[in-house]
Design a protein around this motif. Structure first.
Motif, PDB file in Angstrom:
ATOM      1  N   MET A  10       0.841  -1.211   0.000  1.00  0.00           N
ATOM      2  CA  MET A  10       0.000   0.000   0.000  1.00  0.00           C
ATOM      3  C   MET A  10       0.873   1.256   0.000  1.00  0.00           C
ATOM      4  SD  MET A  10      -3.141  -0.462  -0.290  1.00  0.00           S
ATOM      5  CE  MET A  10      -4.700  -0.491   0.507  1.00  0.00           C
ATOM      6  N   ASP A  11       1.936   1.258   0.794  1.00  0.00           N
ATOM      7  CA  ASP A  11       2.858   2.397   0.820  1.00  0.00           C
ATOM      8  C   ASP A  11       3.514   2.592  -0.546  1.00  0.00           C
ATOM      9  OD1 ASP A  11       2.249   2.872   3.471  1.00  0.00           O
ATOM     10  OD2 ASP A  11       4.084   1.925   4.253  1.00  0.00           O
ATOM     11  N   ALA A  12       3.876   1.487  -1.201  1.00  0.00           N
ATOM     12  CA  ALA A  12       4.478   1.576  -2.531  1.00  0.00           C
ATOM     13  C   ALA A  12       3.482   2.168  -3.537  1.00  0.00           C
ATOM     14  CB  ALA A  12       4.958   0.204  -2.986  1.00  0.00           C
ATOM     15  N   CYS A  13       2.209   1.817  -3.406  1.00  0.00           N
ATOM     16  CA  CYS A  13       1.179   2.400  -4.282  1.00  0.00           C
ATOM     17  C   CYS A  13       1.081   3.905  -4.067  1.00  0.00           C
ATOM     18  CB  CYS A  13      -0.175   1.730  -4.038  1.00  0.00           C
ATOM     19  SG  CYS A  13      -0.273   0.034  -4.616  1.00  0.00           S
ATOM     20  N   TYR A  14       1.193   4.324  -2.816  1.00  0.00           N
ATOM     21  CA  TYR A  14       1.173   5.755  -2.508  1.00  0.00           C
ATOM     22  C   TYR A  14       2.366   6.443  -3.174  1.00  0.00           C
ATOM     23  CZ  TYR A  14       1.615  10.076   0.135  1.00  0.00           C
ATOM     24  OH  TYR A  14       1.754  11.393   0.478  1.00  0.00           O
ATOM     25  N   LEU A  15       3.540   5.838  -3.079  1.00  0.00           N
ATOM     26  CA  LEU A  15       4.723   6.410  -3.723  1.00  0.00           C
ATOM     27  C   LEU A  15       4.551   6.452  -5.242  1.00  0.00           C
ATOM     28  CD1 LEU A  15       7.659   4.826  -1.681  1.00  0.00           C
ATOM     29  CD2 LEU A  15       6.835   7.198  -1.614  1.00  0.00           C
ATOM     30  N   ALA A  16       3.938   5.420  -5.798  1.00  0.00           N
ATOM     31  CA  ALA A  16       3.694   5.394  -7.242  1.00  0.00           C
ATOM     32  C   ALA A  16       2.783   6.547  -7.648  1.00  0.00           C
ATOM     33  CB  ALA A  16       3.087   4.061  -7.654  1.00  0.00           C
TER      34      ALA A  16
END
Length: 150
Positions: A10-16
């Motif tokens: 989920m954090d990686a999606c936010y960064l994306a």
């Protein structure tokens, strides 16, 4: 997958999303979806296809009414034109205008071509794995949302 990995995903999606927000600003009235539509139309045409709204809808995985609405907006702004089929007057094909080709070149091809050297440290295999993972994750979240809404 562990709970911790789900949170990290989920954090990686936010960064994306934050990375996507760093794309160059578009001209007034141009939506990010226009670039995606232009790119998809060009890809389909490069396969020798004459592109209809239904083809674009299928390729993007989006409902036809929304695609039709966006195509009308793009046509009104001079990025696309519709051509009626000579064989069947009920069929219309989508074609990029010179303005559409220029917009695509400036905000898609040129930008991403210039970005590519900075991404040399990410292998194609890693990129493909990331894409596959995000698509699968999105599909799970989408199906869960639809199940929970019913």
């Amino acid at each position: 997958m562990t709970v911790e990995h789900i949170k990290q995903l989920m954090d990686a999606c936010y960064l994306a999303k934050r990375a996507r927000d760093m794309l160059p600003p578009l001209p007034d009235g141009v939506q990010p979806s226009y670039i995606r539509y232009l790119d998809t139309i060009q890809k389909l045409q490069s396969q020798g296809r004459r592109v209809r709204v239904s083809d674009l809808s299928d390729a993007l995985g989006l409902p036809r009414p929304g695609v039709t609405r966006t195509v009308k907006e793009m046509e009104a702004q001079g990025y696309l034109q519709k051509q009626v089929s000579a064989e069947d007057g009920r069929v219309t094909y989508l074609q990029l205008t010179a303005a559409g080709e220029q917009l695509s070149r400036e905000y898609d091809a040129d930008y991403f071509r210039a970005l590519a050297p900075a991404l040399d440290g990410i292998s194609d295999a890693d990129a493909v794995c990331t894409i596959r993972t995000l698509e699968a994750f999105y599909q799970v979240m989408y199906e869960r949302r639809n199940t929970l809404e019913k």
